[in-house]
Design a protein around this motif. Structure first.
Motif, PDB file in Angstrom:
ATOM      1  N   UNK A 248       0.809  -1.221   0.000  1.00 32.68           N
ATOM      2  CA  UNK A 248       0.000   0.000   0.000  1.00 32.68           C
ATOM      3  C   UNK A 248       0.846   1.276   0.000  1.00 32.68           C
ATOM      4  N   UNK A 249       2.092   1.184   0.475  1.00 30.54           N
ATOM      5  CA  UNK A 249       2.931   2.383   0.585  1.00 30.54           C
ATOM      6  C   UNK A 249       3.632   2.720  -0.727  1.00 30.54           C
ATOM      7  N   UNK A 250       4.054   1.701  -1.481  1.00 31.94           N
ATOM      8  CA  UNK A 250       4.777   1.893  -2.737  1.00 31.94           C
ATOM      9  C   UNK A 250       3.863   1.623  -3.934  1.00 31.94           C
ATOM     10  N   UNK A 251       4.201   2.165  -5.102  1.00 32.76           N
ATOM     11  CA  UNK A 251       5.281   3.128  -5.333  1.00 32.76           C
ATOM     12  C   UNK A 251       4.903   4.517  -4.843  1.00 32.76           C
ATOM     13  N   UNK A 252       5.892   5.262  -4.401  1.00 34.17           N
ATOM     14  CA  UNK A 252       5.686   6.629  -3.931  1.00 34.17           C
ATOM     15  C   UNK A 252       5.896   7.581  -5.105  1.00 34.17           C
ATOM     16  N   UNK A 253       4.900   8.415  -5.370  1.00 35.69           N
ATOM     17  CA  UNK A 253       4.994   9.355  -6.486  1.00 35.69           C
ATOM     18  C   UNK A 253       5.936  10.510  -6.136  1.00 35.69           C
ATOM     19  N   UNK A 254       6.761  10.866  -7.087  1.00 33.92           N
ATOM     20  CA  UNK A 254       7.657  12.003  -6.940  1.00 33.92           C
ATOM     21  C   UNK A 254       7.010  13.247  -7.553  1.00 33.92           C
ATOM     22  N   UNK A 255       7.388  14.407  -7.045  1.00 33.41           N
ATOM     23  CA  UNK A 255       6.844  15.666  -7.571  1.00 33.41           C
ATOM     24  C   UNK A 255       7.649  16.100  -8.790  1.00 33.41           C
ATOM     25  N   UNK A 256       6.972  16.282  -9.896  1.00 40.94           N
ATOM     26  CA  UNK A 256       7.631  16.683 -11.137  1.00 40.94           C
ATOM     27  C   UNK A 256       7.294  18.135 -11.452  1.00 40.94           C
ATOM     28  N   UNK A 257       8.328  18.933 -11.692  1.00 39.76           N
ATOM     29  CA  UNK A 257       8.162  20.339 -12.062  1.00 39.76           C
ATOM     30  C   UNK A 257       8.503  20.492 -13.551  1.00 39.76           C
ATOM     31  N   UNK A 258       7.554  20.952 -14.321  1.00 38.63           N
ATOM     32  CA  UNK A 258       7.753  21.073 -15.771  1.00 38.63           C
ATOM     33  C   UNK A 258       7.567  22.513 -16.232  1.00 38.63           C
ATOM     34  N   UNK A 259       8.375  22.906 -17.211  1.00 35.42           N
ATOM     35  CA  UNK A 259       8.203  24.198 -17.872  1.00 35.42           C
ATOM     36  C   UNK A 259       8.707  24.055 -19.303  1.00 35.42           C
ATOM     37  N   UNK A 260       8.943  25.164 -19.967  1.00 35.13           N
ATOM     38  CA  UNK A 260       9.354  25.106 -21.375  1.00 35.13           C
ATOM     39  C   UNK A 260      10.718  24.466 -21.565  1.00 35.13           C
ATOM     40  N   UNK A 305       8.727   2.496 -18.741  1.00 39.01           N
ATOM     41  CA  UNK A 305       7.814   1.725 -17.898  1.00 39.01           C
ATOM     42  C   UNK A 305       8.537   0.507 -17.333  1.00 39.01           C
ATOM     43  N   UNK A 306       8.276   0.244 -16.046  1.00 43.56           N
ATOM     44  CA  UNK A 306       8.971  -0.867 -15.393  1.00 43.56           C
ATOM     45  C   UNK A 306       8.040  -1.570 -14.417  1.00 43.56           C
ATOM     46  N   UNK A 307       8.303  -2.840 -14.199  1.00 43.71           N
ATOM     47  CA  UNK A 307       7.688  -3.601 -13.116  1.00 43.71           C
ATOM     48  C   UNK A 307       8.775  -3.945 -12.115  1.00 43.71           C
ATOM     49  N   UNK A 308       8.553  -3.601 -10.865  1.00 45.95           N
ATOM     50  CA  UNK A 308       9.452  -3.983  -9.778  1.00 45.95           C
ATOM     51  C   UNK A 308       8.777  -5.090  -8.990  1.00 45.95           C
ATOM     52  N   UNK A 309       9.524  -6.152  -8.722  1.00 45.91           N
ATOM     53  CA  UNK A 309       9.026  -7.282  -7.946  1.00 45.91           C
ATOM     54  C   UNK A 309       9.817  -7.428  -6.653  1.00 45.91           C
ATOM     55  N   UNK A 310       9.109  -7.786  -5.584  1.00 45.06           N
ATOM     56  CA  UNK A 310       9.715  -8.041  -4.280  1.00 45.06           C
ATOM     57  C   UNK A 310       9.207  -9.377  -3.757  1.00 45.06           C
ATOM     58  N   UNK A 316       6.790 -17.248  -0.602  1.00 45.59           N
ATOM     59  CA  UNK A 316       6.457 -17.377  -2.020  1.00 45.59           C
ATOM     60  C   UNK A 316       5.684 -16.180  -2.569  1.00 45.59           C
ATOM     61  N   UNK A 317       5.083 -15.360  -1.690  1.00 47.33           N
ATOM     62  CA  UNK A 317       4.267 -14.240  -2.160  1.00 47.33           C
ATOM     63  C   UNK A 317       5.142 -13.178  -2.826  1.00 47.33           C
ATOM     64  N   UNK A 318       4.751 -12.769  -4.032  1.00 49.08           N
ATOM     65  CA  UNK A 318       5.487 -11.764  -4.794  1.00 49.08           C
ATOM     66  C   UNK A 318       4.647 -10.485  -4.878  1.00 49.08           C
ATOM     67  N   UNK A 319       5.265  -9.361  -4.530  1.00 46.39           N
ATOM     68  CA  UNK A 319       4.628  -8.059  -4.697  1.00 46.39           C
ATOM     69  C   UNK A 319       5.112  -7.445  -6.004  1.00 46.39           C
ATOM     70  N   UNK A 320       4.198  -6.875  -6.778  1.00 43.25           N
ATOM     71  CA  UNK A 320       4.553  -6.243  -8.038  1.00 43.25           C
ATOM     72  C   UNK A 320       4.088  -4.793  -8.054  1.00 43.25           C
ATOM     73  N   UNK A 321       4.945  -3.927  -8.598  1.00 41.01           N
ATOM     74  CA  UNK A 321       4.633  -2.502  -8.696  1.00 41.01           C
ATOM     75  C   UNK A 321       4.916  -2.031 -10.122  1.00 41.01           C
ATOM     76  N   UNK A 322       3.965  -1.352 -10.708  1.00 41.98           N
ATOM     77  CA  UNK A 322       4.154  -0.788 -12.039  1.00 41.98           C
ATOM     78  C   UNK A 322       4.532   0.679 -11.895  1.00 41.98           C
TER      79      UNK A 322
END
Length: 371
Positions: A248-260, A305-310, A316-322
């Protein structure tokens, strides 16, 4: 090669010891199930297969004092009965406690259990070692059972509020340091029936809670890796992280600052040093498939795009994050979790890696195992 088995293998200490023994090139692990105590044939096969038996199985807490006492004594008696039935003479290492010296039921059960094993050792002519251990902390401990550290970490990570009933000073040892002491006993460096395992940390309960509150504030609420200027703080931080629900905690979104001009993303705020790396990964390629026992590591996807697995070692339980670079985000790797990252997009994947230690080829703390 020594064949080593652990009674109580499924418990907090037993799980760590079993995993650590798997990293030792001179050790063959003999698996143990708690049901063996009720199955003479299985218990006898286990005992007969071992050169060394670490007896950890015990009840730590129970409101029924008689049940706790008789359970712990009964487990020792069942082990001795199997040793006698099979005429086996392994080196038995008994996990006792500094509470032997206190006037409580748990300490009494440990003291009398040790005396029973000492008597068996003298009669059989086999090697016996008892280890008096202080309070133990580390990742994955059972809250409200194993230690106050486990309880505080669980409550803070899940929104609870810890309470201090007695602000006493506690002598502590980290689980990895405790394993090293037991490994000395396995190797024959410790040859005593009453070895007092040295504690390496002494803190008041309020001091422990104070540090854990800082970890919660900085890491969970502000996204900052806190100041970790000693090994015990790293150990305590890794312990705290193990109680966070990664799904529930991951993935953590990062703040992106965009301009020209383009975009700017801050990846990590650090109160500790380490090493930052950058990689590109071709489509369909997987990196990683390894785990760490002490390192703190972050994967941040900034393009592609990536999938991270833990997967936790031994489970045996695998956690996946897109993760998608269109909305940059990161996942931090818990200790004792094998992990990988796969490019699932059509273009190159750009990833920034941060880890809290410089890479040392003589002590890499990197163990390969497929997720």
């Amino acid at each position: 090669m020594k064949k080593v088995g652990i009674t109580g293998q499924s418990g907090f200490i037993g799980t760590h010891f079993y995993n650590q023994l798997g990293l030792m090139p001179d050790i063959v692990r003999i698996p143990f199930c708690d049901s063996y105590f009720e199955e003479d044939a299985s218990m006898d096969e286990f005992v007969h297969s071992c050169d060394v038996i670490i007896h950890l199985a015990a009840m730590n807490r129970n409101q029924d004092a008689d049940l706790l006492y008789h359970t712990n004594i009964g487990l020792v008696q069942k082990l001795i009965a199997s040793l006698q039935r099979t005429s086996s003479k392994p080196h038995v290492i008994f996990s006792s406690s500094i509470q032997e010296e206190l006037d409580n039921v748990y300490g009494k059960s440990k003291r009398e259990g040790r005396l029973l094993l000492e008597q068996w050792s003298q009669q059989s002519g086999s090697f016996f070692t008892s280890m008096l251990i202080p309070n133990v902390f580390g990742p994955f401990g059972k809250p409200f059972y194993n230690s106050v550290v486990a309880t505080f970490c669980h409550l803070l990570a899940t929104g609870g509020e810890p309470e201090i009933h007695v602000d006493s000073e506690i002598k502590l040892i980290y689980i990895d340091d405790l394993f090293r002491e037991f490994y000395k006993a396995i190797s024959g460096e410790i040859q005593t029936t009453g070895y007092r395992v040295p504690f390496n940390l002494k803190l008041k309960v309020s001091e422990i809670l104070g540090m854990l509150r800082i970890f919660k504030e900085f890491y969970l609420e502000k996204g900052i890796i806190p100041v970790l200027d000693s090994s015990y703080k790293v150990n305590l931080f890794n312990t705290f992280r193990s109680y966070i629900d990664s799904k529930t905690f991951f993935p953590v979104k990062l703040t992106q600052h965009s301009d020209t001009r383009g975009a700017f993303v801050e990846v990590v705020r650090l109160g500790v040093g380490g090493q930052v790396s950058f990689s590109t990964t071709k489509p369909g390629i997987t990196r990683g498939n390894h785990y760490h026992t002490r390192k703190i590591e972050r994967f941040a996807v900034i393009r592609g795009k990536a999938v991270i697995q833990l997967r936790r070692i031994g489970e045996s339980r695998i956690l996946e994050f897109l993760l998608d670079g269109e909305s940059p985000s990161f996942v931090d790797m818990p200790v004792w979790h094998t992990h990988n990252i796969t490019n699932v997009g059509k273009d190159d994947l750009y990833t920034i890696f941060w880890i809290n230690e410089w890479y040392d080829p003589d002590d890499p703390d990197t163990y390969f195992e497929k997720v």
